[in-house]
Design a protein around this motif. Structure first.
Motif, PDB file in Angstrom:
ATOM      1  N   PHE A 278      10.931  -3.757   9.776  1.00 61.97           N
ATOM      2  CA  PHE A 278      10.179  -4.857   9.156  1.00 61.97           C
ATOM      3  C   PHE A 278       8.682  -4.577   9.245  1.00 61.97           C
ATOM      4  CE2 PHE A 278      11.027  -6.448  13.532  1.00 61.97           C
ATOM      5  CZ  PHE A 278       9.742  -6.753  13.964  1.00 61.97           C
ATOM      6  N   ALA A 279       7.966  -5.102   8.261  1.00 59.30           N
ATOM      7  CA  ALA A 279       6.509  -5.013   8.245  1.00 59.30           C
ATOM      8  C   ALA A 279       5.939  -5.937   9.312  1.00 59.30           C
ATOM      9  CB  ALA A 279       5.978  -5.402   6.867  1.00 59.30           C
ATOM     10  N   ILE A 280       4.837  -5.526   9.927  1.00 62.29           N
ATOM     11  CA  ILE A 280       4.255  -6.310  11.018  1.00 62.29           C
ATOM     12  C   ILE A 280       2.876  -6.845  10.625  1.00 62.29           C
ATOM     13  CG2 ILE A 280       5.514  -5.035  12.770  1.00 62.29           C
ATOM     14  CD1 ILE A 280       2.927  -3.477  13.381  1.00 62.29           C
ATOM     15  N   ASP A 281       2.372  -7.737  11.442  1.00 58.71           N
ATOM     16  CA  ASP A 281       1.077  -8.357  11.186  1.00 58.71           C
ATOM     17  C   ASP A 281      -0.062  -7.538  11.783  1.00 58.71           C
ATOM     18  OD1 ASP A 281       2.119  -8.963  13.696  1.00 58.71           O
ATOM     19  OD2 ASP A 281       1.199 -10.951  13.789  1.00 58.71           O
ATOM     20  N   ARG A 282       0.054  -6.227  11.707  1.00 58.98           N
ATOM     21  CA  ARG A 282      -1.033  -5.281  11.975  1.00 58.98           C
ATOM     22  C   ARG A 282      -1.158  -4.438  10.711  1.00 58.98           C
ATOM     23  NH1 ARG A 282      -2.853  -4.328  17.389  1.00 58.98           N
ATOM     24  NH2 ARG A 282      -2.234  -6.122  18.636  1.00 58.98           N
ATOM     25  N   ARG A 283      -2.381  -4.323  10.161  1.00 56.27           N
ATOM     26  CA  ARG A 283      -2.509  -3.772   8.821  1.00 56.27           C
ATOM     27  C   ARG A 283      -3.644  -2.755   8.724  1.00 56.27           C
ATOM     28  NH1 ARG A 283       0.512  -7.122   5.364  1.00 56.27           N
ATOM     29  NH2 ARG A 283      -0.462  -6.259   3.485  1.00 56.27           N
ATOM     30  N   THR A 284      -3.517  -1.903   7.716  1.00 57.44           N
ATOM     31  CA  THR A 284      -4.592  -0.998   7.311  1.00 57.44           C
ATOM     32  C   THR A 284      -5.194  -1.542   6.029  1.00 57.44           C
ATOM     33  OG1 THR A 284      -3.660   0.972   8.346  1.00 57.44           O
ATOM     34  CG2 THR A 284      -5.115   1.315   6.461  1.00 57.44           C
ATOM     35  N   VAL A 285      -6.510  -1.611   5.987  1.00 59.42           N
ATOM     36  CA  VAL A 285      -7.208  -2.142   4.822  1.00 59.42           C
ATOM     37  C   VAL A 285      -8.004  -1.024   4.164  1.00 59.42           C
ATOM     38  CG1 VAL A 285      -9.137  -2.922   6.257  1.00 59.42           C
ATOM     39  CG2 VAL A 285      -8.797  -3.942   4.012  1.00 59.42           C
ATOM     40  N   VAL A 286      -7.989  -1.000   2.831  1.00 56.97           N
ATOM     41  CA  VAL A 286      -8.688   0.014   2.046  1.00 56.97           C
ATOM     42  C   VAL A 286      -9.596  -0.682   1.045  1.00 56.97           C
ATOM     43  CG1 VAL A 286      -8.449   1.886   0.381  1.00 56.97           C
ATOM     44  CG2 VAL A 286      -6.836   1.701   2.276  1.00 56.97           C
TER      45      VAL A 286
ATOM     46  N   ILE B 290      11.827   8.153   4.407  1.00 55.16           N
ATOM     47  CA  ILE B 290      11.145   7.192   3.541  1.00 55.16           C
ATOM     48  C   ILE B 290      11.133   5.782   4.126  1.00 55.16           C
ATOM     49  CG2 ILE B 290      13.155   6.447   2.190  1.00 55.16           C
ATOM     50  CD1 ILE B 290      11.319   6.894  -0.323  1.00 55.16           C
ATOM     51  N   MET B 291      11.666   5.609   5.320  1.00 59.27           N
ATOM     52  CA  MET B 291      11.772   4.273   5.895  1.00 59.27           C
ATOM     53  C   MET B 291      10.429   3.577   6.032  1.00 59.27           C
ATOM     54  SD  MET B 291      13.060   3.154   9.690  1.00 59.27           S
ATOM     55  CE  MET B 291      11.907   4.250  10.507  1.00 59.27           C
ATOM     56  N   ASP B 292       9.451   4.262   6.596  1.00 63.07           N
ATOM     57  CA  ASP B 292       8.194   3.604   6.938  1.00 63.07           C
ATOM     58  C   ASP B 292       7.488   3.085   5.694  1.00 63.07           C
ATOM     59  OD1 ASP B 292       8.882   4.454   9.442  1.00 63.07           O
ATOM     60  OD2 ASP B 292       7.366   6.028   9.564  1.00 63.07           O
ATOM     61  N   GLN B 293       7.420   3.907   4.666  1.00 65.10           N
ATOM     62  CA  GLN B 293       6.750   3.501   3.440  1.00 65.10           C
ATOM     63  C   GLN B 293       7.488   2.345   2.763  1.00 65.10           C
ATOM     64  OE1 GLN B 293       7.622   6.642   4.194  1.00 65.10           O
ATOM     65  NE2 GLN B 293       5.702   7.773   4.412  1.00 65.10           N
ATOM     66  N   THR B 294       8.819   2.374   2.815  1.00 68.91           N
ATOM     67  CA  THR B 294       9.591   1.289   2.198  1.00 68.91           C
ATOM     68  C   THR B 294       9.332  -0.032   2.902  1.00 68.91           C
ATOM     69  OG1 THR B 294      11.320   2.838   1.509  1.00 68.91           O
ATOM     70  CG2 THR B 294      11.920   0.519   1.623  1.00 68.91           C
ATOM     71  N   ALA B 295       9.317  -0.011   4.226  1.00 66.18           N
ATOM     72  CA  ALA B 295       9.046  -1.242   4.974  1.00 66.18           C
ATOM     73  C   ALA B 295       7.650  -1.761   4.680  1.00 66.18           C
ATOM     74  CB  ALA B 295       9.217  -0.993   6.467  1.00 66.18           C
ATOM     75  N   SER B 296       6.680  -0.852   4.607  1.00 68.16           N
ATOM     76  CA  SER B 296       5.299  -1.259   4.388  1.00 68.16           C
ATOM     77  C   SER B 296       5.090  -1.861   3.006  1.00 68.16           C
ATOM     78  CB  SER B 296       4.371  -0.044   4.582  1.00 68.16           C
ATOM     79  OG  SER B 296       3.016  -0.424   4.542  1.00 68.16           O
ATOM     80  N   LEU B 297       5.846  -1.397   2.026  1.00 70.59           N
ATOM     81  CA  LEU B 297       5.674  -1.875   0.654  1.00 70.59           C
ATOM     82  C   LEU B 297       6.563  -3.070   0.312  1.00 70.59           C
ATOM     83  CD1 LEU B 297       5.368   1.619  -0.970  1.00 70.59           C
ATOM     84  CD2 LEU B 297       3.697  -0.215  -1.289  1.00 70.59           C
ATOM     85  N   LEU B 298       7.732  -3.181   0.944  1.00 66.75           N
ATOM     86  CA  LEU B 298       8.699  -4.208   0.548  1.00 66.75           C
ATOM     87  C   LEU B 298       8.829  -5.353   1.547  1.00 66.75           C
ATOM     88  CD1 LEU B 298      11.673  -2.078  -0.878  1.00 66.75           C
ATOM     89  CD2 LEU B 298       9.680  -2.989  -2.077  1.00 66.75           C
ATOM     90  N   GLY B 299       8.143  -5.286   2.679  1.00 72.36           N
ATOM     91  CA  GLY B 299       8.319  -6.300   3.708  1.00 72.36           C
ATOM     92  C   GLY B 299       8.008  -7.707   3.231  1.00 72.36           C
ATOM     93  N   GLU B 300       8.691  -8.682   3.856  1.00 74.64           N
ATOM     94  CA  GLU B 300       8.443 -10.101   3.598  1.00 74.64           C
ATOM     95  C   GLU B 300       8.397 -10.842   4.933  1.00 74.64           C
ATOM     96  OE1 GLU B 300      11.227 -11.777   0.858  1.00 74.64           O
ATOM     97  OE2 GLU B 300      10.888 -10.235  -0.676  1.00 74.64           O
ATOM     98  N   PRO B 301       7.732 -12.005   4.977  1.00 71.62           N
ATOM     99  CA  PRO B 301       7.630 -12.737   6.243  1.00 71.62           C
ATOM    100  C   PRO B 301       8.991 -13.088   6.842  1.00 71.62           C
ATOM    101  CG  PRO B 301       6.053 -13.589   4.645  1.00 71.62           C
ATOM    102  CD  PRO B 301       6.932 -12.626   3.909  1.00 71.62           C
ATOM    103  N   ASP B 302       9.101 -12.949   8.163  1.00 71.56           N
ATOM    104  CA  ASP B 302      10.300 -13.268   8.942  1.00 71.56           C
ATOM    105  C   ASP B 302      11.555 -12.620   8.363  1.00 71.56           C
ATOM    106  OD1 ASP B 302      11.522 -14.301  11.193  1.00 71.56           O
ATOM    107  OD2 ASP B 302      11.893 -16.273  10.299  1.00 71.56           O
ATOM    108  N   SER B 303      11.382 -11.401   7.837  1.00 74.67           N
ATOM    109  CA  SER B 303      12.497 -10.676   7.230  1.00 74.67           C
ATOM    110  C   SER B 303      12.392  -9.200   7.586  1.00 74.67           C
ATOM    111  CB  SER B 303      12.491 -10.835   5.706  1.00 74.67           C
ATOM    112  OG  SER B 303      12.585 -12.186   5.321  1.00 74.67           O
TER     113      SER B 303
END
Length: 387
Positions: free
Chosen positions: A48-56, A175-188
């Motif tokens: 799952f995607a987390i609430d720590r992010r990279t900003v560009v 490809i797991m990491d990129q998929t999670a980062s792009l497709l994640g949703e809250p509490d999912s």
């Protein structure tokens, strides 16, 4: 993304490059709830995607030069679009500039693209197994796709990020990491079949059940491009060849007896981890749907034992973190990420967070280990434009 972080990135872009950015994008790191090293074996994962992010922050140029700067390095790295190749850049800049190259490999017409300036900042811990690399790749991929009007969908952007990491960075990851980062949703979390790339976003229910996911960053750094990650992948591929299958995804639990006869002990144990870990992912998803998140602890615990004993990618600090969290009442705990350092995760009721944190800190101090960084993460939204 936190509004202060977005505004800060825009401000620092202006300081570095002398003008405001055209836009700001961000992408999260990820926690892999379960399913370790199964991705490059065509198996199942559940991150799952987390609430720590990279900003560009991105701004146009009037030439065909790409420039990239980051808060982690005082130097700006520059390259002409015509000179992009997987071997053109080394170090941290290989992540963002490798993405630009990989876009072209997937059919983007970069011959007529204008250059851009990029400024990158992040609060995803580096080397903790939370995929700071994919957060960079996905934020840059989405920013360039949007800005250049390329029109790639998110599954394709995930493939582009993986190609950049495999070829430009030299890390043989899936490809797991990129998929999670792009497709994640809250509490999912994202239930991903790494063979078909079918992805199903499944509610976790942590918030409703009053559960927290604690990350224990051991601060034992690891790097996927070096060390044992590549050797583990090679062992898996050797095991698949010896068993006559395309990948270890095709080996079932009842095939393990035959595998034990055919393979040397080390290769067998590597294979056994992948086969049983795939089953644990399926069991976790099924149990989550049928009984809720409070019932998945045994699968997390068993996953750690398998990674420690069969895949041999744990370290004493990770084992101590897991054992201490379990003893303090966690529902389940395991190391997460590629191994050889990084972080452990522990699922627990909210009230236990300060208790487990205190116990882990005390246990590390008693063993003379470096003080860990302990924090909670929330399953959060995937990559998006912020400004």
């Amino acid at each position: 993304m936190n509004g202060d972080a977005v505004a800060g990135a825009a401000h620092r872009f202006a300081e570095w490059f002398g003008r405001p950015p055209a836009g700001v994008w961000s992408a999260p790191g990820r926690v892999n709830l379960i399913g370790e090293h199964t991705d490059y074996n065509d198996g199942f994962v559940f991150p799952f995607a987390i609430d720590r992010r990279t900003v560009v922050a991105l701004g146009d140029r009037d030439d065909r030069v790409l420039r990239v700067g980051t808060s982690h390095d005082p130097e700006v790295v520059s390259i002409h679009l015509d000179e992009l190749s997987p071997d053109a850049v080394e170090g941290w800049a290989a992540y963002p500039l490798g993405v630009a190259w990989a876009l072209g490999e997937f059919g983007a017409d970069l011959a007529h693209a204008r250059g851009v300036d990029l400024y990158i900042d992040s609060d995803v811990p580096i080397g903790a197994g939370l995929s700071s690399s994919a957060a960079i790749e996905c934020a840059v991929a989405l920013a360039l796709d949007d800005h250049w009007g390329l029109g790639f969908d998110r599954p394709t952007l995930a493939k582009i990020g993986r190609l950049a990491e495999n070829r430009a960075v030299g890390a043989p990851t899936g490809i797991m990491d990129q998929t999670a980062s792009l497709l994640g949703e809250p509490d999912s979390a994202v239930f991903l079949d790494c063979r078909s790339l079918d992805a199903d976003v499944i509610p976790l229910g942590f918030e409703a059940d009053g559960l927290s996911l604690l990350v224990i960053d051991t601060r034992v750094s690891h790097a996927h491009a070096t060390g044992g990650y590549a050797s583990r992948r090679a062992s898996c591929e050797a095991g698949a060849r010896a068993l006559g299958v395309e990948s270890l995804r095709d080996v079932r639990l009842d095939d393990l007896g035959r595998a034990a006869e055919l393979l040397d002990d080390e290769t067998f144990r590597r294979v056994r981890h992948i086969v049983t870990e795939n089953q644990r992912v399926l069991d976790t998803v099924r149990t989550l749907r049928e009984h809720g998140p409070g019932a998945i602890g045994p699968f997390l615990d068993a996953s750690h034992v398998s990674m420690r004993d069969d895949f041999e990618i744990s370290v004493p600090e990770l084992d101590l973190a897991v054992e201490t969290a379990q003893a303090a009442g966690a529902i389940g705990a395991r190391m997460t990420g590629g191994g050889f350092g990084g972080a452990a995760i522990a699922l627990m009721v909210d009230a236990l967070v300060p208790i487990v944190t205190r116990e882990v800190m005390a246990a590390f101090a008693e063993q003379g280990f470096r003080e860990p960084v302990v924090f909670t993460v929330r399953p959060s939204a995937g990559a998006h434009r912020d400004l």
